[in-house]
Design an enzyme around this catalytic site. Structure first.
Site, short mmCIF file in Angstrom:
data_model
loop_
_atom_site.label_atom_id
_atom_site.label_comp_id
_atom_site.label_asym_id
_atom_site.label_seq_id
_atom_site.Cartn_x
_atom_site.Cartn_y
_atom_site.Cartn_z
N GLU A 5 -5.81 49.01 -27.44
CA GLU A 5 -3.48 48.51 -28.16
C GLU A 5 -2.42 49.74 -27.04
O GLU A 5 -1.85 48.94 -26.43
CB GLU A 5 -3.65 49.04 -29.41
N ASP A 34 -0.11 47.21 -24.92
CA ASP A 34 1.34 47.14 -25.55
C ASP A 34 2.48 47.79 -23.84
O ASP A 34 3.64 46.96 -23.38
CB ASP A 34 1.96 47.73 -26.39
N SER A 57 -0.42 41.21 -31.13
CA SER A 57 -0.69 42.16 -29.34
C SER A 57 -0.39 41.66 -28.35
O SER A 57 -0.01 43.00 -27.75
CB SER A 57 -1.45 43.26 -29.79
#
Ligand code: NAG
Ligand code: NAG
Ligand code: NAG
Ligand code: NAG
Ligand code: NAG
Ligand code: NAG
Ligand code: NAG
Length: 590
Positions: free
Chosen positions: A293, A297, A509
């Site tokens: 993640e 990001d 995401s």
């Protein structure tokens, strides 16, 4: 009768001394605030919470001027309004939401009556949140509830919660919510859906003059995104004032060498650049492990906006010892931290979400108001819409044709911009159904809130979709609820580097940081012209900005058993208003 009693007690309180107030409180009836009939699905009882364990209690005092805050937010975010862009300062926002002094006094009295030392209490800058650490034995008395440890079955995470809670009648009116009580949720990190590993030998780019070739469908890269959404030619110039914030939770972080390796492969001119870090409630500031993640990001936020400064907000855990620190209050801790800063980033990207029904409405309301507070400060708050279509995080074997769709939070909060996911190009399609049949990433998260009514700014767009939909799915979704997503972007098989390897990751995401990056670059342009940043985006997006988006016509927000909404002309609950076209958006800026 109860109302009368409550009022009488309240009035009495204005005239008694602090010590007498304590006496009055101890004889007072409790008002039930929330109660659950059962342990929520997906959780199981682990054992009683040790009474001497300390928990961090957060008390949301009733805010004073929420209506005025929201009214102001809509004025300063509406390009047609003469106040457009006149964002409020930290002090002005604090002054608007500050609790009434009586509320502060009543709550202080109540805490003191339970031997709480007020000097141990921490207050948010608007004094609308109290945070304090207390043994469970005292919390039990404050909210007249017993606390247990519950285990989240799928993840094994533990939390300390009560199945109900009550407050003394005279105190109840002054409090919006208390945490932790009946809030059973653990936000999903939308992706962590590494679809497969790629080898270094399937190289990314630049055999062709176009960055998006046939390879890009299986390996999305910053260069392809920049070309596809037409910001490959834009050169940032406001890097002294413009900033992009990325929020990270649960100790998800990345290794510096992974970031540099990503730059080396995908954004050579960014090699050796790095981010700044804000540690929120003890969040980590370095790691020798890269979570996928965080990789997604941070690697994309930075590559797409370089050399714009990127700030990582790393939010820590502060659960009690008995839960192995598994508990945390992510969105709130982050929002309060930012609201206490005088010069925060103008855009934030967050790729985490909860299930709306798992959050007590009173608590969801307060979180949503904190996003309005951020908007009033001129901050664009951007969230991924979720990865499971219309059936947010629900186990499909429990679903029948009559099971209502499950909206996610905070997608349903009207004061943020929710980003759905697309894949492929020529044509670009919303993710779901036959388009992307494999992996945990089922579909672009989509739905209609049961907590928040449809805001005016999306009335026209959403009504048009609903009239075309007719009676399909009637009763399964809330026709009057705030609908999401608002906008969308690519979300499938993004190349990432984690722990020394080239991998691919998918989910909204991925699409959240892409939109956040584009908004940050539009802000760069606005700032270079001496104008204010875009702030809360939706009033502009729905009234004008949509003309600078590519309308996505294909795809479906597929939930369980094939059910879901179709993408269509105009707004739809799969891809929102569409995907960005930077050059067109730049021309449409207010
Ligand atoms: C707000 O920021 C100030 C200045 O950085 C700091 O001293 C204070 O502790 C912060 N307050 C909260 C509630 O975090
Ligand atoms: C709640 O209040 C009632 C009445 O005062 C009391 O009998 C009960 O023990 C309390 N429950 C808890 C968990 O404190
Ligand atoms: C190069 O670009 C052309 C035209 O867009 C395309 O047809 C071709 O497949 C591309 N080749 C590679 C190796 O990506
Ligand atoms: C990055 O930093 C390393 C170590 O300081 C240095 O050797 C290298 O030349 C730098 N690379 C670039 C592209 O600036
Ligand atoms: C690095 O990882 C090892 C295990 O892989 C761990 O034992 C160590 O504590 C980690 N160090 C840091 C600074 O996180
Ligand atoms: C539908 O949404 C409205 C707010 O827009 C809310 O008042 C109502 O309770 C919701 N209906 C259901 C069934 O949750
Ligand atoms: C979506 O489109 C498919 C194919 O055209 C159609 O069969 C289905 O009924 C549509 N679903 C909805 C909810 O409109």
């Amino acid at each position: 009768m109860l109302t009368f009693t409550r009022k009488a007690v309240l009035q009495a309180l204005f005239f008694v001394s602090h010590s007498l107030a304590g006496v009055a409180l101890s004889n007072e009836p409790f008002v039930k605030r929330d109660s659950l009939n059962n342990i929520p699905q997906g959780w199981k009882f682990h054992g009683p919470a040790p009474l001497d364990d300390e928990i961090t209690l957060r008390i949301g005092l009733k805010q004073h001027g929420v209506d005025e805050l929201v009214g102001t937010l809509y004025e300063i975010s509406d390009p047609e309004n003469i106040r457009y862009g006149e964002y409020l300062t930290k002090e002005e926002v604090d002054a608007l939401v500050q609790p009434h002094p009586t509320s502060i006094a009543v709550v202080d009295d109540w805490l003191q009556a339970h031997d709480v030392d007020l000097s141990d209490v921490s207050r948010s800058s608007a004094k609308d949140w109290i945070t304090l650490s207390l043994p469970i034995s005292i919390v039990t008395k404050l909210v007249n509830a017993s606390y247990s440890i519950f285990t989240h079955e799928r993840s094994g995470n533990m939390i300390v919660r009560s199945l109900e809670y009550s407050l003394p009648a005279s105190v109840s009116d002054h409090i919006d919510c208390i945490h932790p009580t009946t809030f059973f949720s653990f936000p999903s990190i939308s992706p962590s859906l590494k679809t497969r590993s790629m080898t270094q030998s399937s190289p990314p780019t630049a055999k062709n003059s176009t960055a998006c070739g046939p390879d890009s469908v299986s390996q999305m890269t910053p260069a392809c995104l920049m070309e596809l959404y037409r910001f490959d030619k834009y050169i940032p110039s406001s890097t002294a004032t413009n900033k992009l914030g990325v929020v990270s939770y649960f100790g998800d972080f990345l290794r510096e060498d992974d970031l540099q390796s990503f730059f080396q492969q995908f954004r050579k001119d960014a090699v050796n650049s790095t981010f700044s870090i804000q540690s929120v409630t003890g969040g980590i500031t370095s790691s020798n492990f890269t979570g996928s993640e965080a990789a997604l990001d941070i690697e994309y936020a930075m590559s797409l906006t370089f050399p714009t400064p990127v700030s990582i907000y790393s939010v820590g855990n502060d659960g009690p010892a008995s839960t192995k620190n598994g508990d945390n209050e992510q969105f709130l801790d982050w929002a309060l931290f930012v609201l206490n800063q005088t010069n925060p980033p103008q855009v934030f990207s967050t790729s985490y979400a909860d299930t709306e029904s798992a959050i007590p409405q009173e608590y969801a309301d307060r979180l949503c108001t904190s996003f309005a507070q951020l908007g009033a400060r001129g901050i664009s708050v951007i969230f991924g819409s979720g990865d499971t279509g219309v059936d947010n995080d629900v186990a499909c074997d429990a679903i029948t044709d009559k099971t209502p769709f499950e909206p996610s939070f905070p997608g349903g909060c009207p004061f943020l911009t929710s980003v759905g996911g697309t894949a492929s190009f020529n044509p670009e399609v919303g993710v779901g159904g036959p388009v992307f049949p494999n992996s945990n990433y089922r579909a672009s998260g989509a739905g209609f809130s049961n907590y928040f009514p449809r805001p005016k700014y999306q009335d026209k767009a959403v009504s048009a979709y609903l009239s075309a939909l007719g009676s399909t799915y009637e009763g399964l979704y809330n026709r009057t609820g705030r609908a999401y997503p608002d906008i969308s972007a690519q979300s499938v098989t993004f190349a990432i580097v984690d722990n020394g390897e080239l991998d691919a990751d998918s989910g909204t995401s991925a699409s959240g940081p892409v939109v956040a990056a584009i908004i940050a670059l539009l802000n760069d342009y606005r700032l270079s012209q001496g104008k204010a940043p875009l702030g809360f985006l939706n009033p502009w997006l729905y009234s004008k900005g949509f003309q600078g988006l590519n309308d996505i016509l294909l795809g479906q927000s597929e939930g369980c058993n094939g059910r879901g909404f179709n993408a269509s002309k105009g707004w739809d609950p799969v891809t929102g208003l569409g995907t960005p076209d930077f050059i067109k958006l730049q021309k449409l800026l207010p």
